[in-house]
Design a protein around this motif. Sequence first.
Motif, PDB file in Angstrom:
ATOM      1  N   LEU A  42      -2.405 106.511 -50.098  1.00  0.00           N
ATOM      2  CA  LEU A  42      -2.352 105.864 -48.782  1.00  0.00           C
ATOM      3  C   LEU A  42      -2.067 106.878 -47.671  1.00  0.00           C
ATOM      4  CD1 LEU A  42      -0.411 102.598 -49.690  1.00  0.00           C
ATOM      5  CD2 LEU A  42      -2.798 102.770 -48.952  1.00  0.00           C
ATOM      6  N   ARG A  43      -1.229 107.848 -47.974  1.00  0.00           N
ATOM      7  CA  ARG A  43      -0.968 108.909 -46.983  1.00  0.00           C
ATOM      8  C   ARG A  43      -2.230 109.719 -46.715  1.00  0.00           C
ATOM      9  NH1 ARG A  43       2.503 114.303 -48.217  1.00  0.00           N
ATOM     10  NH2 ARG A  43       1.579 115.553 -46.551  1.00  0.00           N
ATOM     11  N   SER A  44      -2.986 110.034 -47.765  1.00  0.00           N
ATOM     12  CA  SER A  44      -4.235 110.768 -47.589  1.00  0.00           C
ATOM     13  C   SER A  44      -5.198 109.989 -46.694  1.00  0.00           C
ATOM     14  CB  SER A  44      -4.881 111.025 -48.955  1.00  0.00           C
ATOM     15  OG  SER A  44      -6.192 111.531 -48.809  1.00  0.00           O
ATOM     16  N   ALA A  45      -5.306 108.686 -46.940  1.00  0.00           N
ATOM     17  CA  ALA A  45      -6.207 107.856 -46.142  1.00  0.00           C
ATOM     18  C   ALA A  45      -5.725 107.755 -44.693  1.00  0.00           C
ATOM     19  CB  ALA A  45      -6.306 106.469 -46.759  1.00  0.00           C
ATOM     20  N   ARG A  46      -4.432 107.612 -44.526  1.00  0.00           N
ATOM     21  CA  ARG A  46      -3.862 107.456 -43.178  1.00  0.00           C
ATOM     22  C   ARG A  46      -4.025 108.718 -42.335  1.00  0.00           C
ATOM     23  NH1 ARG A  46       0.571 105.910 -44.950  1.00  0.00           N
ATOM     24  NH2 ARG A  46       1.729 107.866 -44.853  1.00  0.00           N
ATOM     25  N   GLU A  47      -3.810 109.882 -42.971  1.00  0.00           N
ATOM     26  CA  GLU A  47      -3.824 111.149 -42.236  1.00  0.00           C
ATOM     27  C   GLU A  47      -5.162 111.875 -42.334  1.00  0.00           C
ATOM     28  OE1 GLU A  47      -0.531 113.456 -43.632  1.00  0.00           O
ATOM     29  OE2 GLU A  47       0.950 111.898 -43.164  1.00  0.00           O
ATOM     30  N   GLY A  48      -6.052 111.394 -43.194  1.00  0.00           N
ATOM     31  CA  GLY A  48      -7.345 112.040 -43.346  1.00  0.00           C
ATOM     32  C   GLY A  48      -7.265 113.419 -43.966  1.00  0.00           C
ATOM     33  N   VAL A  49      -6.357 113.593 -44.945  1.00  0.00           N
ATOM     34  CA  VAL A  49      -6.143 114.906 -45.541  1.00  0.00           C
ATOM     35  C   VAL A  49      -6.101 114.826 -47.061  1.00  0.00           C
ATOM     36  CG1 VAL A  49      -4.857 115.779 -43.541  1.00  0.00           C
ATOM     37  CG2 VAL A  49      -3.619 114.641 -45.407  1.00  0.00           C
ATOM     38  N   THR A  67      -9.665 104.589 -47.367  1.00  0.00           N
ATOM     39  CA  THR A  67      -9.508 103.154 -47.597  1.00  0.00           C
ATOM     40  C   THR A  67     -10.241 102.365 -46.523  1.00  0.00           C
ATOM     41  OG1 THR A  67      -7.457 103.032 -46.308  1.00  0.00           O
ATOM     42  CG2 THR A  67      -7.241 103.471 -48.670  1.00  0.00           C
ATOM     43  N   ALA A  68     -10.470 101.097 -46.811  1.00  0.00           N
ATOM     44  CA  ALA A  68     -11.122 100.217 -45.839  1.00  0.00           C
ATOM     45  C   ALA A  68     -10.649  98.799 -46.040  1.00  0.00           C
ATOM     46  CB  ALA A  68     -12.636 100.283 -46.004  1.00  0.00           C
ATOM     47  N   THR A  69     -10.672  98.045 -44.943  1.00  0.00           N
ATOM     48  CA  THR A  69     -10.520  96.592 -45.018  1.00  0.00           C
ATOM     49  C   THR A  69     -11.865  96.029 -44.596  1.00  0.00           C
ATOM     50  OG1 THR A  69      -8.178  96.772 -44.439  1.00  0.00           O
ATOM     51  CG2 THR A  69      -9.183  94.593 -44.265  1.00  0.00           C
ATOM     52  N   HIS A  70     -12.737  95.873 -45.577  1.00  0.00           N
ATOM     53  CA  HIS A  70     -14.120  95.489 -45.277  1.00  0.00           C
ATOM     54  C   HIS A  70     -14.226  94.047 -44.803  1.00  0.00           C
ATOM     55  CE1 HIS A  70     -15.876  99.197 -46.604  1.00  0.00           C
ATOM     56  NE2 HIS A  70     -15.483  99.068 -47.863  1.00  0.00           N
TER      57      HIS A  70
END
Length: 383
Positions: free
Chosen positions: A367-374, A223-226
């Motif tokens: 969101l968990r995947s994005a937060r943890e990079g997994v 995810t990103a907050t561009h």
Amino acid sequence: MTRRSIGIIVNGVTGRMGYRQHLVRSLLAIRESGGVTLADGTTIWPEPVLVGRNETKLRELAERHGLTDWTTDLTSALARDDVEIYFDAQVTQQREKAIRQAIEAGKHIYTEKPLAEDTAAALDLARAADAAGVRTGVVQDKLFLPGLRKLKRLIDGGFFGRILSVRGEFGYWVFEGDWQPAQRPSWNYRAEDGGGIVVDMFPHWHYVLEELFGRVAAVSCVTATHVPERVDEDGRTYPATADDAAYGIFELDGGVIAQLNSSWCVRVFRDELVEFQVDGTEGSAVAGLRRCRAQHRAVTPKPVWNPDLPVTEDFRAQWTEVPDNEEFDNGFKVQWEAFLRHVVAGEPFRWDFLAGARGVQLAELGLRSAREGVRVEVPELNS
């Protein structure tokens, strides 16, 4: 012919979706077309009860459409015997509390997505509604889009052979609100107010993928907050704390890989605001909101990579338009009609609270995947 009136609370009717899609283009459009006719000749006639927080806006909206039944008091509306359905189009943070009130009042419930802010709460709502014996439904409008219905026709007809992959692009440029007003409300960009494109779009991607291609078994997401700063409806600058773009890979049962990009920070260079390309061993198709084009393996050209020569082929012209073969009504209206038949006549309706909870689950795990990079596996979710 018997007319069966059914009172429907429309909560959040002054918002964009509640007003345009659900009141005007669905419930009022159903009335304009003569109601929903059942097999026994009975006509279901929706009687909207408009509910919101702003008395002035409610009064103006009701007068605009010749309606008289509106209130800012949800509790009193839920207590009415002539009201059978509660519909929620509020911001997500207000939804769970209101739906619980509706369950306790014994009303059937139809709601915008996401059903709740997290999976545990969504599952709890599904279980509470089941225990109360009320019928439930969650809006899954994209299934009824002409483009996706034509795509589903190709799938059901075996056009693709073995489906290999799905690639989806959704989004457009949402103005920051400074030199041009934003096309979306400012809360969409504040995580503390329930905003974010993952929470908004992953429930959509869940039902599209599950209905057309297979259950989502795993998700990987970035995810990103561009755009870190935006301007709200009152001209005040605020920090954007929610994700405004998400880049996801979804592994489906059966081996299909789906890659879906969602962004409010992209300028459109495609035919529609959302497009899905599906590639299979026997053919491919590109479907949008309304159009669907296909290319069978027998007529697939043989491009040769040569960066030293200009491209002379018109690749888009090599695809065939999939015909409508039927008339397509507004997707929100079609699903409303199906839910009304479900409530009154008990006709099947599979897009219930449990289906909505699965959409919330996918957003939460994304969101968990994005937060943890997994990469995160998606467990089966049952009531």
